[in-house]
Scaffold this motif. Structure first.
Motif, PDB file in Angstrom:
ATOM      1  N   ASP A  56      77.423  59.693  -0.607  1.00 18.69           N
ATOM      2  CA  ASP A  56      76.873  59.366  -1.921  1.00 18.69           C
ATOM      3  C   ASP A  56      76.480  57.894  -1.992  1.00 18.69           C
ATOM      4  O   ASP A  56      75.432  57.539  -2.545  1.00 18.69           O
ATOM      5  N   TRP A  57      77.328  57.034  -1.449  1.00 17.07           N
ATOM      6  CA  TRP A  57      77.066  55.602  -1.478  1.00 17.07           C
ATOM      7  C   TRP A  57      75.911  55.210  -0.568  1.00 17.07           C
ATOM      8  O   TRP A  57      74.995  54.507  -0.971  1.00 17.07           O
ATOM      9  N   LEU A  58      75.992  55.657   0.691  1.00 18.48           N
ATOM     10  CA  LEU A  58      75.113  55.126   1.728  1.00 18.48           C
ATOM     11  C   LEU A  58      73.820  55.906   1.913  1.00 18.48           C
ATOM     12  O   LEU A  58      72.819  55.344   2.363  1.00 18.48           O
ATOM     13  N   GLU A  59      73.822  57.175   1.562  1.00 17.86           N
ATOM     14  CA  GLU A  59      72.609  57.985   1.728  1.00 17.86           C
ATOM     15  C   GLU A  59      71.911  58.216   0.396  1.00 17.86           C
ATOM     16  O   GLU A  59      70.689  58.061   0.286  1.00 17.86           O
ATOM     17  N   ALA A  60      72.687  58.569  -0.623  1.00 22.48           N
ATOM     18  CA  ALA A  60      72.098  58.837  -1.935  1.00 22.48           C
ATOM     19  C   ALA A  60      71.943  57.569  -2.774  1.00 22.48           C
ATOM     20  O   ALA A  60      71.212  57.569  -3.764  1.00 22.48           O
ATOM     21  N   GLY A  61      72.650  56.508  -2.390  1.00 24.41           N
ATOM     22  CA  GLY A  61      72.533  55.255  -3.126  1.00 24.41           C
ATOM     23  C   GLY A  61      73.245  55.240  -4.462  1.00 24.41           C
ATOM     24  O   GLY A  61      72.964  54.383  -5.311  1.00 24.41           O
ATOM     25  N   ASP A  62      74.189  56.160  -4.651  1.00 22.92           N
ATOM     26  CA  ASP A  62      74.941  56.221  -5.907  1.00 22.92           C
ATOM     27  C   ASP A  62      76.189  55.351  -5.775  1.00 22.92           C
ATOM     28  O   ASP A  62      77.251  55.825  -5.377  1.00 22.92           O
ATOM     29  N   LEU A  63      76.069  54.083  -6.098  1.00 24.27           N
ATOM     30  CA  LEU A  63      77.167  53.142  -5.928  1.00 24.27           C
ATOM     31  C   LEU A  63      78.235  53.276  -6.997  1.00 24.27           C
ATOM     32  O   LEU A  63      79.279  52.632  -6.911  1.00 24.27           O
ATOM     33  N   THR A  64      78.000  54.133  -8.002  1.00 28.69           N
ATOM     34  CA  THR A  64      79.000  54.334  -9.059  1.00 28.69           C
ATOM     35  C   THR A  64      79.917  55.522  -8.753  1.00 28.69           C
ATOM     36  O   THR A  64      80.915  55.729  -9.455  1.00 28.69           O
ATOM     37  N   ALA A  65      79.592  56.319  -7.725  1.00 28.29           N
ATOM     38  CA  ALA A  65      80.409  57.493  -7.392  1.00 28.29           C
ATOM     39  C   ALA A  65      81.799  57.053  -6.943  1.00 28.29           C
ATOM     40  O   ALA A  65      81.976  56.000  -6.325  1.00 28.29           O
ATOM     41  N   SER A  66      82.793  57.893  -7.245  1.00 27.84           N
ATOM     42  CA  SER A  66      84.170  57.598  -6.815  1.00 27.84           C
ATOM     43  C   SER A  66      84.947  58.892  -6.712  1.00 27.84           C
ATOM     44  O   SER A  66      84.571  59.911  -7.298  1.00 27.84           O
ATOM     45  N   LEU A  67      86.040  58.858  -5.976  1.00 33.42           N
ATOM     46  CA  LEU A  67      86.973  59.973  -5.940  1.00 33.42           C
ATOM     47  C   LEU A  67      87.881  59.884  -7.159  1.00 33.42           C
ATOM     48  O   LEU A  67      88.031  58.806  -7.749  1.00 33.42           O
ATOM     49  N   PRO A  68      88.524  60.978  -7.573  1.00 30.38           N
ATOM     50  CA  PRO A  68      89.472  60.912  -8.677  1.00 30.38           C
ATOM     51  C   PRO A  68      90.546  59.856  -8.416  1.00 30.38           C
ATOM     52  O   PRO A  68      91.173  59.847  -7.353  1.00 30.38           O
ATOM     53  N   ASP A  69      90.711  58.930  -9.335  1.00 32.50           N
ATOM     54  CA  ASP A  69      91.658  57.816  -9.229  1.00 32.50           C
ATOM     55  C   ASP A  69      91.299  56.858  -8.097  1.00 32.50           C
ATOM     56  O   ASP A  69      92.123  56.025  -7.700  1.00 32.50           O
ATOM     57  N   GLY A  70      90.087  56.950  -7.586  1.00 32.12           N
ATOM     58  CA  GLY A  70      89.638  56.064  -6.522  1.00 32.12           C
ATOM     59  C   GLY A  70      88.784  54.927  -7.078  1.00 32.12           C
ATOM     60  O   GLY A  70      88.942  54.516  -8.227  1.00 32.12           O
ATOM     61  N   GLU A  71      87.866  54.425  -6.267  1.00 30.82           N
ATOM     62  CA  GLU A  71      87.039  53.303  -6.675  1.00 30.82           C
ATOM     63  C   GLU A  71      85.590  53.557  -6.291  1.00 30.82           C
ATOM     64  O   GLU A  71      85.298  54.364  -5.399  1.00 30.82           O
ATOM     65  N   SER A  72      84.695  52.868  -6.960  1.00 29.39           N
ATOM     66  CA  SER A  72      83.273  52.987  -6.669  1.00 29.39           C
ATOM     67  C   SER A  72      82.867  51.951  -5.623  1.00 29.39           C
ATOM     68  O   SER A  72      83.614  51.017  -5.319  1.00 29.39           O
ATOM     69  N   ALA A  73      81.652  52.099  -5.102  1.00 28.89           N
ATOM     70  CA  ALA A  73      81.135  51.103  -4.171  1.00 28.89           C
ATOM     71  C   ALA A  73      80.996  49.747  -4.856  1.00 28.89           C
ATOM     72  O   ALA A  73      81.193  48.701  -4.226  1.00 28.89           O
ATOM     73  N   LEU A  74      80.686  49.761  -6.146  1.00 29.71           N
ATOM     74  CA  LEU A  74      80.593  48.507  -6.879  1.00 29.71           C
ATOM     75  C   LEU A  74      81.948  47.815  -6.953  1.00 29.71           C
ATOM     76  O   LEU A  74      82.027  46.576  -6.871  1.00 29.71           O
TER      77      LEU A  74
END
Length: 210
Positions: free
Chosen positions: A110-128
């Motif tokens: 999601d981060w590196l291919e789709a460019g969605d830097l706001t995606a995160s796992l439950p209770d995880g963190e985003s690329a931002l």
């Protein structure tokens, strides 16, 4: 040759062997093979002609231990620094199942291919979130060390070091997604004007052909 930032992945851990998502601090120590890997990369760095004054690491146990073994080979002290721990697995922490690994890999996609830097796992963190905690240190290391001709060795983690190279603009996102870093593999970043260039990526010695 200008001073460079050498990002080193830690050596093998029992969690690596088990396929567990071990991302929270302090995490697992090294296996016997992991200690051997750390000693070997320390010998390689010691013989490479670089001139660091300290071997830095994340605060994770495996990174500290790797840094200690690298530092022994280089005759240097060590220093743990905050903010460069592994990309957090959230609710999947220490899980070993296929579901957990697929979820973690999907996040990186999601981060590196789709460019969605706001995606995160439950209770995880985003690329931002990862960018906010890692890149101020990279800027500080450049200003305090590299700009003064002093190389930096920083022992970190497989996913976060790939993200740091992408955040720095030194490597394309798709390359970082497709080219994982093995235990004690190295990403070498060099200041390039106002940005960075990638001079080594794992076994790709010399500038990778992006």
């Amino acid at each position: 040759m200008s001073a460079r930032l050498h990002l080193v992945r830690h050596g093998q851990t029992p969690s690596n062997v088990a396929g567990a998502l071990d991302t929270a601090l302090p995490g697992a120590p090294l296996t016997e093979l992991g200690r051997e890997q750390a000693t070997l990369v320390g010998q390689e760095l010691a013989g490479s002609g670089i001139s660091p004054t300290v071997v830095m690491s994340s605060e994770a146990a495996r990174a500290r231990e790797t840094a200690g073994l690298v530092a022994t080979e280089m005759g240097l002290p060590t220093q743990a620094v905050p903010g460069v721990y592994e990309v957090q697995a959230g609710r999947y922490e220490m899980q070993t199942g296929v579901e957990a690994m697929l979820a973690y890999n999907r996040l990186m996609r999601d981060w590196l291919e789709a460019g969605d830097l706001t995606a995160s796992l439950p209770d995880g963190e985003s690329a931002l979130d990862v960018q906010d905690r890692t890149m101020p240190l990279v800027a500080e290391l450049r200003e305090s060390y590299l700009d003064n001709g002093i190389d930096v060795v920083l022992v970190v983690h497989g996913a976060v070091m790939r993200m740091m190279a992408v955040f720095a603009g030194a490597a394309p996102s798709q390359w970082a997604l497709d080219n994982h870093i093995a235990n004690c593999g190295v990403i070498e970043l060099a200041p390039d004007g106002g940005g960075w260039s990638c001079e080594r990526w794992g076994d790709h010695l010399g500038r990778p052909a992006f």
